[in-house]
Design an enzyme around this catalytic site. Structure first.
Site, PDB file in Angstrom:
ATOM      1  N   LYS A  76       0.854  -1.200   0.000  1.00  0.00           N
ATOM      2  CA  LYS A  76       0.000   0.000   0.000  1.00  0.00           C
ATOM      3  C   LYS A  76       0.885   1.243   0.000  1.00  0.00           C
ATOM      4  CE  LYS A  76      -3.827   2.102   2.601  1.00  0.00           C
ATOM      5  NZ  LYS A  76      -4.751   1.934   3.737  1.00  0.00           N
ATOM      6  N   SER A 151      -9.561   2.042   2.798  1.00  0.00           N
ATOM      7  CA  SER A 151      -8.701   2.768   1.916  1.00  0.00           C
ATOM      8  C   SER A 151      -7.664   1.898   1.187  1.00  0.00           C
ATOM      9  CB  SER A 151      -7.954   3.842   2.713  1.00  0.00           C
ATOM     10  OG  SER A 151      -7.141   3.241   3.703  1.00  0.00           O
ATOM     11  N   SER A 175      -9.764  -0.342   7.033  1.00  0.00           N
ATOM     12  CA  SER A 175      -9.209  -0.219   5.677  1.00  0.00           C
ATOM     13  C   SER A 175      -8.538  -1.453   5.094  1.00  0.00           C
ATOM     14  CB  SER A 175      -8.208   0.930   5.626  1.00  0.00           C
ATOM     15  OG  SER A 175      -8.889   2.129   5.441  1.00  0.00           O
TER      16      SER A 175
HETATM   17  N1  GLN Z   1     -12.779   4.359   6.283  1.00  0.00           N
HETATM   18  C1  GLN Z   1     -12.211   4.770   7.521  1.00  0.00           C
HETATM   19  C2  GLN Z   1     -11.785   6.207   7.442  1.00  0.00           C
HETATM   20  O1  GLN Z   1     -12.061   6.807   6.475  1.00  0.00           O
HETATM   21  C3  GLN Z   1     -11.076   3.869   7.887  1.00  0.00           C
HETATM   22  C4  GLN Z   1      -9.837   4.195   7.170  1.00  0.00           C
HETATM   23  C5  GLN Z   1      -8.695   3.293   7.531  1.00  0.00           C
HETATM   24  O2  GLN Z   1      -8.865   2.264   8.177  1.00  0.00           O
HETATM   25  N2  GLN Z   1      -7.509   3.731   7.171  1.00  0.00           N
HETATM   26  O3  GLN Z   1     -11.215   6.751   8.319  1.00  0.00           O
END
Ligand code: GLN
Length: 486
Positions: A76, A151, A175
């Site tokens: 990532k 994400s 994410s």
């Molecule tokens: N979707 C969540 C956010 O927008 C989690 C993001 C993540 O786990 N990095 O914060």
């Protein structure tokens, strides 16, 4: 379609395939297969070839090549590696090369893995759809008009499309698990601190975790075996040596599985509910006892998470000011340093990141701190205690990962609706416990087949049981073997 992690490692170690051949096959799959999904940000072919060559040379010299020798892995784009660009899906980090290497990628390399490139993500890992990436969104391999989740959407899509056997993601509120679920792959968020955060670009430091996305549970265990462990460069890393997670898959013994009532919501898609029912029936048939339990704080998870995560993000992202870090706006005559900061940050950050910084600054500001931030920390403590008491009654929790299968790109414009995608995943981050999403079934939506997932959660450092149960479930079904039509 690439082979899995363990399959590839065995083929290379036993001399049936060279690391270079495995890499070249992977690079050509990416070249021909990543046009519609766009899961890769940068393919770092030359650096990867040098790593593959080193593995083949070591095998030829009879040296120990490590458990992941020659396995191509994608990373990532918020986990730094030396000699390679890291953008975090943000304009502000365009062209950024880290002077140091993350512990997780360092350990993967020491175990013989070949790091093929970086995968697109929501800017600074903020999002649930990978639509907030400065270089463009990623498509879901099951239907490229739909999101892969986020994400870590690029990592999930790359594994689901069979481009690579595995990828690393990061999980602050879901994410790894949410995109794994929407793309039909396995995604593991380890306990907080089990994998070092050194070299992971910080979003919410008390919540952030690095973990693997793979095609099945043994592959996830194989990666965790390599990346887990104490690290003196991360003072929050757990200082005990981790057990052998692959060996733990063979564990047996009685099992009590809790099903949180609050996760069986009437708003869940019928296929999601059916997947949880099926998983429950499978575990019962395998001899587990299932009990319904209450996680009453589920309803407060999103509010708690979005106060804590934005507060930490506003402070973590202060370093990207165009002077110490990040792309600098050109200075206009008569401008002050303050103006330059404001313009560099205004031009460099996208709208979602700016929203988070403003929310976080607000909840930490004098006069609001007690009402929001302190309150969220109190709620966090209650959530923690609630999980602790639930785990006195059961070994693992079973429920959905997301309420719905993958949604259409552009269909969620309201930030709050997007935040609610994580309602079943944020609890594990708030409590610091491990959780995994595995494919739980498939459903037809508007003529296309989409995967749905189930989530298992376990007490802090309960990865051995978590992985064992997830593996048991996977062995009883073919859901994880189904792949998107080419
Ligand atoms: N979707 C969540 C956010 O927008 C989690 C993001 C993540 O786990 N990095 O914060």
């Amino acid at each position: 379609m690439s082979q899995g992690v363990l399959e590839t490692a065995t083929a290379i170690r036993e001399g049936n395939q060279s690391a270079m051949d495995a890499l070249e096959a992977c690079l050509s799959r990416i070249e021909s297969g990543d046009t519609a999904t766009r899961s890769f940000q940068h393919v770092q072919a030359d650096a990867a070839r040098a790593e593959a060559r080193a593995v083949d040379d070591a095998i030829a010299a009879g040296r120990d090549v490590g458990p992941l020798a020659g396995v191509p892995i994608a990373i990532k784009d918020n986990i730094v590696m030396t000699g390679r660009e890291t953008n975090c899906g943000s304009r502000i980090l365009e062209g950024y090369h880290s002077p140091f290497e993350s512990t997780a990628t360092d350990r993967l390399r020491s175990a013989g893995a070949v790091l093929v490139g970086t995968t697109r993500c929501d800017e600074f890992a903020m999002g649930s759809s990978t639509e907030h990436c400065s270089s463009g969104s990623v498509g879901n391999p099951w239907d490229t008009d739909r999101v892969p989740g986020g994400s870590s959407g690029g990592s999930a899509a790359a594994v689901a499309a069979g481009l690579v056997p595995a990828a690393l993601g990061s999980d602050t509120g879901g994410s790894i698990r949410q995109p794994a679920c929407l793309c039909g792959v396995t995604g593991l968020k380890p306990s907080y601190g089990r994998v070092s955060r050194w070299g992971l670009v910080a979003f919410g430091s008390s919540l952030d975790c690095i973990g693997p996305l793979t095609r099945d549970v043994p592959d996830a265990a194989a990666l965790l075996n390599v990346i887990a462990g104490p690290d003196r460069r991360d003072s929050t890393s757990v200082d005990t040596e981790p057990p052998d997670y692959l060996a733990a898959l063979e564990d047996t013994g009685p099992l009590v599985v809790g099903i949180p009532r609050q996760h069986r919501h009437k708003g869940n898609h019928p296929a999601v509910e059916a997947a949880v029912d099926e998983a429950r029936a499978t575990l019962e048939a395998q001899g587990a006892t299932t009990v319904e339990v209450d996680l009453a704080m589920t309803d407060h998870g999103i509010a708690t998470y979005y106060v804590v995560a934005t507060a930490e993000a506003s402070s973590n992202l202060a370093r990207f000011d165009g002077i110490r870090y990040g792309r600098r706006a050109s200075m206009n005559p008569g401008e002050t340093l303050e103006d330059l900061y404001a313009r560099s940050r205004g031009e460099g950050f996208g709208p979602e990141v700016r929203r988070r910084i403003m929310l976080g600054t607000y909840v930490l500001s004098a006069g609001y701190y007690d009402a929001y931030y302190k309150k969220a920390l109190q709620a966090r403590r209650v959530i923690h205690e609630e999980y602790k008491s639930v785990f006195e009654k059961c070994d693992v929790l079973l429920g959905p990962t997301t309420a719905e299968p993958a949604f259409r790109m552009g269909s969620i414009a309201d930030p709050l609706t997007m935040y609610l995608c994580d309602r079943y995943t944020v609890g594990a981050n708030i409590a610091g416990i491990p959780a995994i999403s595995i494919p739980g079934g498939h459903t037809e939506v508007d003529g296309v087949t989409l995967p749905v997932g189930v989530q298992l959660q376990a007490p802090f450092l309960g990865e051995p049981t978590l992985l064992r149960v997830a593996n048991q479930l996977q062995q009883a079904s073919e859901h994880h073997r189904k792949t998107p039509a080419a």
